[in-house]
Design an enzyme around this catalytic site. Sequence first.
Site, PDB file in Angstrom:
ATOM      1  N   GLY A  50       2.425  -6.389  -1.765  1.00 15.00           N
ATOM      2  CA  GLY A  50       1.519  -5.364  -2.280  1.00 15.00           C
ATOM      3  C   GLY A  50       1.989  -4.657  -3.535  1.00 15.00           C
ATOM      4  O   GLY A  50       1.171  -4.223  -4.349  1.00 15.00           O
ATOM      5  N   ASP A 105       3.012  -0.314  -2.240  1.00 15.21           N
ATOM      6  CA  ASP A 105       1.662  -0.121  -2.744  1.00 15.21           C
ATOM      7  C   ASP A 105       1.026   1.144  -2.184  1.00 15.21           C
ATOM      8  O   ASP A 105       0.435   1.922  -2.903  1.00 15.21           O
ATOM      9  CB  ASP A 105       0.784  -1.362  -2.443  1.00 15.21           C
ATOM     10  CG  ASP A 105       0.887  -1.834  -0.994  1.00 15.21           C
ATOM     11  OD1 ASP A 105       1.538  -1.150  -0.174  1.00 15.21           O
ATOM     12  OD2 ASP A 105       0.312  -2.888  -0.679  1.00 15.21           O
ATOM     13  N   ASP A 108       0.413   4.732   4.332  1.00 11.08           N
ATOM     14  CA  ASP A 108      -0.697   4.938   5.266  1.00 11.08           C
ATOM     15  C   ASP A 108      -0.136   5.626   6.519  1.00 11.08           C
ATOM     16  O   ASP A 108       0.146   6.818   6.489  1.00 11.08           O
ATOM     17  CB  ASP A 108      -1.341   3.578   5.548  1.00 11.08           C
ATOM     18  CG  ASP A 108      -2.597   3.655   6.384  1.00 11.08           C
ATOM     19  OD1 ASP A 108      -3.038   4.755   6.721  1.00 11.08           O
ATOM     20  OD2 ASP A 108      -3.163   2.591   6.720  1.00 11.08           O
ATOM     21  N   LYS A 137      -2.528   7.711   1.434  1.00  7.08           N
ATOM     22  CA  LYS A 137      -3.776   7.953   2.165  1.00  7.08           C
ATOM     23  C   LYS A 137      -3.754   9.278   2.878  1.00  7.08           C
ATOM     24  O   LYS A 137      -2.736   9.663   3.442  1.00  7.08           O
ATOM     25  CB  LYS A 137      -3.949   6.852   3.219  1.00  7.08           C
ATOM     26  CG  LYS A 137      -5.083   5.936   2.919  1.00  7.08           C
ATOM     27  CD  LYS A 137      -5.330   4.990   4.048  1.00  7.08           C
ATOM     28  CE  LYS A 137      -5.765   3.674   3.449  1.00  7.08           C
ATOM     29  NZ  LYS A 137      -6.150   2.707   4.474  1.00  7.08           N
ATOM     30  N   VAL A 159      -8.622   0.065   0.861  1.00 12.25           N
ATOM     31  CA  VAL A 159      -8.751  -0.266  -0.558  1.00 12.25           C
ATOM     32  C   VAL A 159      -8.092  -1.599  -0.880  1.00 12.25           C
ATOM     33  O   VAL A 159      -7.187  -2.046  -0.167  1.00 12.25           O
ATOM     34  CB  VAL A 159      -8.135   0.837  -1.449  1.00 12.25           C
ATOM     35  CG1 VAL A 159      -8.885   2.146  -1.280  1.00 12.25           C
ATOM     36  CG2 VAL A 159      -6.659   1.033  -1.129  1.00 12.25           C
ATOM     37  N   ASP A 165      -4.469  -6.339  -0.777  1.00 13.85           N
ATOM     38  CA  ASP A 165      -5.354  -7.420  -0.334  1.00 13.85           C
ATOM     39  C   ASP A 165      -6.197  -7.037   0.877  1.00 13.85           C
ATOM     40  O   ASP A 165      -5.896  -6.087   1.592  1.00 13.85           O
ATOM     41  CB  ASP A 165      -4.523  -8.648   0.073  1.00 13.85           C
ATOM     42  CG  ASP A 165      -3.828  -8.429   1.422  1.00 13.85           C
ATOM     43  OD1 ASP A 165      -3.103  -7.426   1.557  1.00 13.85           O
ATOM     44  OD2 ASP A 165      -4.046  -9.237   2.348  1.00 13.85           O
ATOM     45  N   ARG A 171      -6.087  -9.399  -4.422  1.00 15.20           N
ATOM     46  CA  ARG A 171      -4.856  -8.863  -5.011  1.00 15.20           C
ATOM     47  C   ARG A 171      -4.903  -8.887  -6.538  1.00 15.20           C
ATOM     48  O   ARG A 171      -4.290  -8.072  -7.202  1.00 15.20           O
ATOM     49  CB  ARG A 171      -3.632  -9.673  -4.563  1.00 15.20           C
ATOM     50  CG  ARG A 171      -3.231  -9.467  -3.118  1.00 15.20           C
ATOM     51  CD  ARG A 171      -1.805  -9.979  -2.908  1.00 15.20           C
ATOM     52  NE  ARG A 171      -1.507 -10.277  -1.510  1.00 15.20           N
ATOM     53  CZ  ARG A 171      -1.064  -9.384  -0.622  1.00 15.20           C
ATOM     54  NH1 ARG A 171      -0.891  -8.138  -0.979  1.00 15.20           N
ATOM     55  NH2 ARG A 171      -0.816  -9.737   0.632  1.00 15.20           N
TER      56      ARG A 171
HETATM   57  P1  5GP Z   1       1.736   1.856   6.936  1.00 13.29           P
HETATM   58  O1  5GP Z   1       2.900   1.159   7.588  1.00 13.29           O
HETATM   59  O2  5GP Z   1       2.120   3.072   6.115  1.00 13.29           O
HETATM   60  O3  5GP Z   1       0.625   2.141   7.911  1.00 13.29           O
HETATM   61  O4  5GP Z   1       1.033   0.814   6.004  1.00 13.29           O
HETATM   62  C1  5GP Z   1       1.634   0.383   4.896  1.00 13.29           C
HETATM   63  C2  5GP Z   1       1.173  -1.010   4.546  1.00 13.29           C
HETATM   64  O5  5GP Z   1      -0.094  -1.333   5.086  1.00 13.29           O
HETATM   65  C3  5GP Z   1       1.030  -1.070   3.054  1.00 13.29           C
HETATM   66  O6  5GP Z   1       2.211  -1.523   2.450  1.00 13.29           O
HETATM   67  C4  5GP Z   1      -0.115  -2.033   2.880  1.00 13.29           C
HETATM   68  O7  5GP Z   1       0.397  -3.337   2.806  1.00 13.29           O
HETATM   69  C5  5GP Z   1      -0.942  -1.902   4.126  1.00 13.29           C
HETATM   70  N1  5GP Z   1      -2.093  -1.007   3.905  1.00 13.29           N
HETATM   71  C6  5GP Z   1      -2.268   0.255   4.357  1.00 13.29           C
HETATM   72  N2  5GP Z   1      -3.452   0.768   3.951  1.00 13.29           N
HETATM   73  C7  5GP Z   1      -4.048  -0.207   3.222  1.00 13.29           C
HETATM   74  C8  5GP Z   1      -5.297  -0.282   2.518  1.00 13.29           C
HETATM   75  O8  5GP Z   1      -6.122   0.625   2.449  1.00 13.29           O
HETATM   76  N3  5GP Z   1      -5.528  -1.455   1.888  1.00 13.29           N
HETATM   77  C9  5GP Z   1      -4.669  -2.507   1.906  1.00 13.29           C
HETATM   78  N4  5GP Z   1      -5.031  -3.597   1.250  1.00 13.29           N
HETATM   79  N5  5GP Z   1      -3.485  -2.473   2.553  1.00 13.29           N
HETATM   80  C10 5GP Z   1      -3.186  -1.330   3.216  1.00 13.29           C
HETATM   81 MG    MG Z   2       2.520  -3.596   1.821  1.00 11.19          MG
END
Ligand code: 5GP
Ligand code: MG
Length: 192
Positions: A50, A105, A108, A137, A159, A165, A171
Amino acid sequence: MPTAAGEMRDEIRAVLFRESTIMSRLDEMASQISSDYAGKDLTVLAVLNGSLMFGADLLRRLEMPLRLDCLSVSSYHGASTTGVVKFNQLHLPDVHGRHVLILDDILDSGHTLHAIRDKLQNETSPLSIKICVLLRKDVPRQRELEADYVGFDIANEFVVGYGLDYMERFRNLPYIGVVSEEAIVKYAPKFA
Ligand code: 5GP
Ligand code: MG
């Protein structure tokens, strides 16, 4: 005949950040990072896939010499997080005694960056660890984690583009946008 980029654009229901907006923000982030790390030995750790576009554009704006390492992890399937972070390589980069800036990237739930930071701290004892994300986010974090550098804050929407992606698509869009409902359904994983 529609171009590939045109076909993808039809599947984006809203553009959140145009390419020029992203580039301007990267200028600002880079000047902040350059000044914070001036005179220090920096190692950038980019989380693949990402952060590929983000890293490439941000790093070319940094003024100091630095080392680049990449880390491949996966925690996401389709458009919802699993909470389980899998490290796809046997060895972590050796960042012992170095200042590390982790690039991802998007922040979340926080699971991914929390797991990476924990593993680095426990296994390689760097001098410092900071976190830099292009997007953050607006959701409650499931792990205690703050990003030190943030490109843009966004609402709780899925997004894509500029490295991000949906099912390995989108991407290569040069901007960041929201996928249409039709495209979400069209490319959803099919379970037998
Ligand atoms: P977390 O572990 O913080 O929940 O998520 C992080 C990873 O989830 C990011 O590095 C990304 O790869 C993916 N991710 C989280 N939200 C999104 C989103 O809105 N779109 C996309 N394409 N990937 C996301
Ligand atoms: Mg990622």
